[in-house]
Design a protein around this motif. Structure first.
Motif, PDB file in Angstrom:
ATOM      1  N   ASN A  81      -9.766 -19.501 -83.259  1.00 11.06           N
ATOM      2  CA  ASN A  81      -9.548 -19.257 -81.833  1.00 11.06           C
ATOM      3  C   ASN A  81     -10.095 -20.412 -80.999  1.00 11.06           C
ATOM      4  O   ASN A  81      -9.461 -20.850 -80.029  1.00 11.06           O
ATOM      5  CB  ASN A  81     -10.208 -17.948 -81.406  1.00 11.06           C
ATOM      6  N   ALA A  84      -7.836 -23.399 -81.402  1.00 12.73           N
ATOM      7  CA  ALA A  84      -6.606 -23.227 -80.627  1.00 12.73           C
ATOM      8  C   ALA A  84      -6.817 -23.582 -79.160  1.00 12.73           C
ATOM      9  O   ALA A  84      -5.918 -24.103 -78.491  1.00 12.73           O
ATOM     10  CB  ALA A  84      -6.103 -21.793 -80.760  1.00 12.73           C
ATOM     11  N   PHE A  90      -2.675 -28.732 -80.099  1.00  9.70           N
ATOM     12  CA  PHE A  90      -2.644 -27.621 -81.060  1.00  9.70           C
ATOM     13  C   PHE A  90      -1.287 -26.926 -81.089  1.00  9.70           C
ATOM     14  O   PHE A  90      -0.773 -26.594 -82.157  1.00  9.70           O
ATOM     15  CB  PHE A  90      -3.743 -26.611 -80.746  1.00  9.70           C
ATOM     16  N   ASN A  91      -0.703 -26.698 -79.933  1.00  8.82           N
ATOM     17  CA  ASN A  91       0.554 -25.934 -79.865  1.00  8.82           C
ATOM     18  C   ASN A  91       1.703 -26.623 -80.588  1.00  8.82           C
ATOM     19  O   ASN A  91       2.658 -25.967 -81.018  1.00  8.82           O
ATOM     20  CB  ASN A  91       0.935 -25.684 -78.406  1.00  8.82           C
ATOM     21  N   LYS A 130      -2.539 -16.346 -82.206  1.00  5.02           N
ATOM     22  CA  LYS A 130      -2.493 -17.795 -82.042  1.00  5.02           C
ATOM     23  C   LYS A 130      -2.154 -18.504 -83.349  1.00  5.02           C
ATOM     24  O   LYS A 130      -1.773 -19.673 -83.329  1.00  5.02           O
ATOM     25  CB  LYS A 130      -3.828 -18.297 -81.506  1.00  5.02           C
ATOM     26  N   MET A 131      -2.292 -17.792 -84.470  1.00  8.94           N
ATOM     27  CA  MET A 131      -2.083 -18.411 -85.779  1.00  8.94           C
ATOM     28  C   MET A 131      -0.854 -17.873 -86.509  1.00  8.94           C
ATOM     29  O   MET A 131      -0.508 -18.353 -87.572  1.00  8.94           O
ATOM     30  CB  MET A 131      -3.319 -18.172 -86.667  1.00  8.94           C
ATOM     31  N   LYS A 134       1.646 -20.392 -87.577  1.00  6.41           N
ATOM     32  CA  LYS A 134       1.129 -21.573 -88.255  1.00  6.41           C
ATOM     33  C   LYS A 134       1.145 -21.350 -89.767  1.00  6.41           C
ATOM     34  O   LYS A 134       0.926 -20.236 -90.247  1.00  6.41           O
ATOM     35  CB  LYS A 134      -0.310 -21.878 -87.810  1.00  6.41           C
TER      36      LYS A 134
END
Length: 291
Positions: A81, A84, A90-91, A130-131, A134
């Motif tokens: 977190n 991020a 990061f995005n 957020k992951m 990914k």
């Protein structure tokens, strides 16, 4: 008042203070059934010390940080977190290759960093919004093709992961090793579940992206000053005369002054907590075990 069943050589006052400490920390008091329990190990340690030393150790232990395996996924989530929020670009990233933070010297040894890397395969990570998009690819070694992908793709990074960063020297040796394999410096991110501030700052000073779930200062030097610090340092010196650690480990490895136990207790922690089988202290509260 806690009922005494053994360790009658320790005063009632000290015994009760130890009980209060265990209640505060949420540590199990198993005095009757298990002679090797954490509580009995603390009692055995205190029995080797005088009253002032006993008081000092109990007070110091109130700041002791103990992380078990169940905490590892929580710390990973916390780190991700933070990454991020703070990692530039990061995005735009979609793939992280995950590898243990180990030096060339340690690459064939069983290390805690291998365990941490393995946890990045947990579905728990995908529950993090957020992951969820990914891709985390856990590797023990990188193929030439994967190495090239990391270096050339703007959407990929290498995560070097560990459970603990102490002085930062081992982490830097590992970083240098991966750079020697051909990984571009700007492609490397270091993640550690727990870190000492001095080691964390050493890595930051090299302009390396580094993130940690928890960061701790030195237990004495960063909290006390002047005569109070001198008194506490001298008290620990008197205790280490009894514990008798190697010079490299006095006040923790290279004077780290840590109060930390993970799945294994790092040698950065004051040796009074982990060094057993000595002349007087036979069983330490948080023995390191192994080599």
């Amino acid at each position: 008042m806690r009922k005494r069943t053994k360790h009658k050589e320790i005063s009632t006052s000290t015994f009760n203070k130890l009980g209060i400490l265990f209640e505060e920390k949420g540590w199990e008091v198993d005095e009757k059934q298990n002679d090797s329990s954490l509580f009995n190990r603390f009692c055995e340690l205190l029995n080797c010390l005088n009253v002032e030393q006993q008081e000092f150790i109990i007070d110091l232990t109130h700041n002791y940080q103990r992380f078990n395996f169940n905490d590892y996924n929580k710390l990973i989530s916390k780190i991700l977190n933070t990454m991020a929020e703070k990692l530039e670009g990061f995005n735009e990233l979609n793939t992280f290759f995950v590898m243990p933070l180990v030096s060339e010297e340690d690459k064939n040894k069983i290390k805690s960093s291998t365990l941490v890397a393995y946890l990045f395969q947990s579905p728990q990570i995908k529950y993090n919004n957020k992951m969820s998009n990914k891709n985390f690819k856990v590797r023990h070694e990188l193929t030439p093709k994967e190495l090239n992908k990391i270096n050339e793709s703007p959407k990929q990074k290498l995560l070097l992961v560990d459970d603990f960063i102490g002085t930062g020297e081992t982490a830097m040796a590992a970083y240098d090793y991966y750079v020697s394999l051909g990984i571009k410096k700007e492609k490397i991110i270091i993640l550690s579940l727990v870190s000492l501030l001095s080691g964390y700052q050493l890595i930051q000073a090299q302009n390396i992206d580094v993130f940690s779930g928890e960061i701790f200062k030195r237990a004495l030097s960063d909290y006390f000053s002047d005569s109070e610090l001198t008194t506490k340092v001298n008290m620990m010196k008197s205790i280490e005369e009894i514990v008798a650690p190697h010079d490299d480990y006095k006040f923790g490895y290279k004077g780290s002054e840590a109060l930390i136990t993970l799945v294994r207790t790092p040698n950065n922690t004051f040796p009074v907590y982990w060094l057993d089988k000595g002349k007087k202290v036979k069983r330490a509260p948080f023995p390191r075990g192994g080599n």
